[in-house]
Motif scaffolding. Structure first.
Motif, mmCIF file in Angstrom:
data_model
loop_
_atom_site.group_PDB
_atom_site.id
_atom_site.type_symbol
_atom_site.label_atom_id
_atom_site.label_comp_id
_atom_site.label_asym_id
_atom_site.label_seq_id
_atom_site.Cartn_x
_atom_site.Cartn_y
_atom_site.Cartn_z
ATOM 1 N N LYS A 1 11.059 4.393 -12.110
ATOM 2 C CA LYS A 1 10.466 3.477 -11.118
ATOM 3 C C LYS A 1 10.005 2.195 -11.828
ATOM 4 O O LYS A 1 10.245 1.084 -11.334
ATOM 5 C CB LYS A 1 9.287 4.173 -10.435
ATOM 6 N N LEU A 2 9.395 2.355 -12.982
ATOM 7 C CA LEU A 2 8.937 1.201 -13.752
ATOM 8 C C LEU A 2 10.120 0.359 -14.210
ATOM 9 O O LEU A 2 10.068 -0.876 -14.164
ATOM 10 C CB LEU A 2 8.099 1.670 -14.951
ATOM 11 N N GLN B 1 13.555 -5.945 -11.442
ATOM 12 C CA GLN B 1 13.373 -6.869 -10.303
ATOM 13 C C GLN B 1 12.712 -8.172 -10.753
ATOM 14 O O GLN B 1 12.835 -9.196 -10.078
ATOM 15 C CB GLN B 1 12.543 -6.197 -9.205
ATOM 16 N N CYS B 2 12.008 -8.109 -11.879
ATOM 17 C CA CYS B 2 11.415 -9.319 -12.452
ATOM 18 C C CYS B 2 12.293 -9.881 -13.563
ATOM 19 O O CYS B 2 11.833 -10.685 -14.383
ATOM 20 C CB CYS B 2 10.014 -9.021 -13.000
ATOM 21 N N ASN B 3 13.541 -9.421 -13.601
ATOM 22 C CA ASN B 3 14.542 -9.925 -14.563
ATOM 23 C C ASN B 3 14.224 -9.629 -16.019
ATOM 24 O O ASN B 3 14.620 -10.382 -16.905
ATOM 25 C CB ASN B 3 14.763 -11.445 -14.390
ATOM 26 N N ARG C 1 4.231 -5.065 -11.914
ATOM 27 C CA ARG C 1 3.387 -4.352 -10.956
ATOM 28 C C ARG C 1 2.818 -5.312 -9.908
ATOM 29 O O ARG C 1 2.694 -4.974 -8.734
ATOM 30 C CB ARG C 1 2.276 -3.612 -11.690
ATOM 31 N N LEU C 2 2.521 -6.516 -10.354
ATOM 32 C CA LEU C 2 2.030 -7.546 -9.424
ATOM 33 C C LEU C 2 3.113 -7.857 -8.397
ATOM 34 O O LEU C 2 2.854 -7.958 -7.187
ATOM 35 C CB LEU C 2 1.694 -8.792 -10.237
ATOM 36 N N HIS C 3 4.327 -7.984 -8.888
ATOM 37 C CA HIS C 3 5.481 -8.282 -8.039
ATOM 38 C C HIS C 3 5.694 -7.154 -7.033
ATOM 39 O O HIS C 3 5.923 -7.397 -5.827
ATOM 40 C CB HIS C 3 6.716 -8.478 -8.924
ATOM 41 N N ALA C 4 5.574 -5.920 -7.512
ATOM 42 C CA ALA C 4 5.786 -4.753 -6.641
ATOM 43 C C ALA C 4 4.698 -4.691 -5.566
ATOM 44 O O ALA C 4 4.975 -4.398 -4.396
ATOM 45 C CB ALA C 4 5.788 -3.474 -7.464
ATOM 46 N N THR C 5 3.478 -5.012 -5.958
ATOM 47 C CA THR C 5 2.355 -4.988 -5.007
ATOM 48 C C THR C 5 2.566 -6.053 -3.948
ATOM 49 O O THR C 5 2.340 -5.829 -2.747
ATOM 50 C CB THR C 5 1.021 -5.223 -5.741
#
Lengths: 258, 184
Positions: free
Chosen positions: B11-12, B18-20, B172-176
């Motif tokens: 998942k990580l 996703q953040c390249n 994690r910020l992006h996922a949130t």
């Protein structure tokens, strides 16, 4: 002298004859070094004789072009890099090493220029091995400053009389798990495992390296070398712990292909 | 026992991609580890004149590349963060140099960070000592099977070693943020 203490004496007194040369000097450094010892303990002495004007920072030893890790026991380095077959008859060996004082291979070797660097590394390994046995590094952490100094000095000076006082706690037979490091080839990562004392060497290797040890009982493709000795697969791991453990608390096993 | 941990690593990995970030799961001896490689950004500006005597601002900061691995320690039974730092292509092997490059001056750094054999490759690397991590998780009574285990560990590491956790924080910020947008 009982059999057990005789084996420990033999292991403690096991040594290698080495010679070290360097390009810029006609001199040769020669010594017998205990198998249990480390290049980190002799590097400065070698430097002072062969190239006293060079900094310890930049010094490193090499065998046949391969940088030698100063934080691995020298017996392990010899067994791994020379692949000398302990079962084949041979004459006494002089292990020829080369000292370099430039192009330090920083991503391969830990610099041991500071006296505390290797000591920290060693005690980290000892704490980790203690952790495997005790589920905490309580024994090592509970050592007083003076006891820690005593232990360290006994390892540096290779003083069995002092070191043996620590053996009962370091290698007690009551532990369930043992810390093991397995060296396969010079360029593969070390395999580190916690193994059950009740296992045999063969069952442990069959579980950990099934492709190299398809059988628990017969060394078909490879064999296990500890302290330059070919160890039968039927050997109980607890026996290896009691008799053949290194000073950092690990049983270091080198694999030789057949 | 590691099945849940492996899923959390995957998942990580997805969040980082996703953040390249350049990352992948590495499998060795039936254990999974997460590898990530990224560039540490710092700016040390200097102003120079160009051919037309106009001021041009340059970044003369060294190029710092960080390679990291999250590996589950079979000894300490917790994840361990291993890392290598390269400054202008040169491997950083001294702690003082590391402190200066990453601007991470902390009196406890020397106790918290060690160097040893790389668990996945054949060289050496830095690592964050795992002994305190075990106590942290014992105090929390948090099991490795819980889905927030890895996130919790990352938060713990980040408090002390933020300079190493930039990608994890960003991802994690992006996922949130993504989750909020979906809910919104």
């Amino acid at each position: 002298m009982n059999k057990q203490s005789n084996t420990r004496d033999l292991v403690w007194n096991g040594s290698l004859s080495i010679s070290v040369t360097t390009e810029s000097s006609p001199l040769c450094y020669m010594t017998n070094i205990p198998r249990l010892s480390y290049i980190a303990f002799i590097l400065d002495e070698v430097r002072k004789i062969l190239c006293p004007n060079e900094k310890l920072d930049n010094c490193w030893l090499e065998f046949e072009g391969v940088p030698l890790k100063s934080h691995w026991p020298i017996g392990v380095l010899y067994d791994l890099y020379t692949a000398t077959d302990p079962d084949a008859p041979r004459s006494p060996v002089l292990w020829k090493l080369v000292l370099h004082y430039d192009n330090f291979p920083a991503s391969q070797l830990i610099p041991c220029n500071e006296p505390t660097t290797f000591r920290t590394l060693f005690f980290n390994a000892l704490k980790e091995s203690d952790y495997v046995r005790n589920k905490s590094a309580s024994y090592i952490l509970s050592l007083s400053n003076s006891a820690t100094e005593e232990l360290w000095t006994s390892i540096q000076k290779h003083d069995f009389e002092v070191y043996q006082r620590f053996i009962p706690r370091l290698r007690s037979a009551k532990y369930d798990q043992l810390p093991v490091r397995i060296y396969i080839t010079p360029d593969t990562p070390v395999v580190q495992e916690s193994v059950s004392c009740k296992e045999t060497l063969g069952s442990m290797l069959h579980k950990t390296l099934p492709k190299l040890f398809p059988s628990q009982n017969i060394a078909v493709l490879a064999k296990a070398i500890v302290h330059g000795i070919s160890i039968p697969l039927s050997t109980n791991m607890n026996l290896l712990n009691q008799e053949l453990c290194y000073t950092d608390g690990f049983v270091h096993i080198v694999i030789h292909m057949l | 026992m590691l099945q849940s941990f492996n899923k959390q690593l995957q998942k990580l990995e997805l969040q980082l991609k996703q953040c390249n970030y350049d990352c992948k799961i590495v499998t060795q001896n039936e254990s999974n580890s997460l590898y990530i490689s990224w560039q540490y950004s710092d700016f040390q500006t200097c102003v120079e004149k160009d051919e037309q005597c106009l001021d041009v601002v340059h970044n003369r900061a060294p190029i710092i590349n960080i390679r990291e691995w999250i590996v589950y320690s079979k000894t300490f039974l917790v994840p361990v963060l291993y890392f290598q730092v390269y400054c202008n292509g040169h491997f950083v092997s001294k702690l003082d140099e590391l402190e200066q490059l990453l601007n991470c001056h902390d009196e406890h750094l020397h106790e918290a960070v060690g160097m040893g054999d790389h668990p996945i490759e054949s060289g050496i690397c830095w690592f964050i000592h795992p002994c305190q991590t075990k106590s942290f998780f014992d105090n929390w009574s948090l099991s490795i099977n819980e889905s927030r285990y890895l996130d919790t560990w990352l938060s713990y590491i980040q408090c002390k070693f933020a300079f190493l956790c930039v990608p994890f924080y960003e991802s994690r910020l992006h996922a949130t943020k993504q989750q909020s947008e979906l809910q919104g």
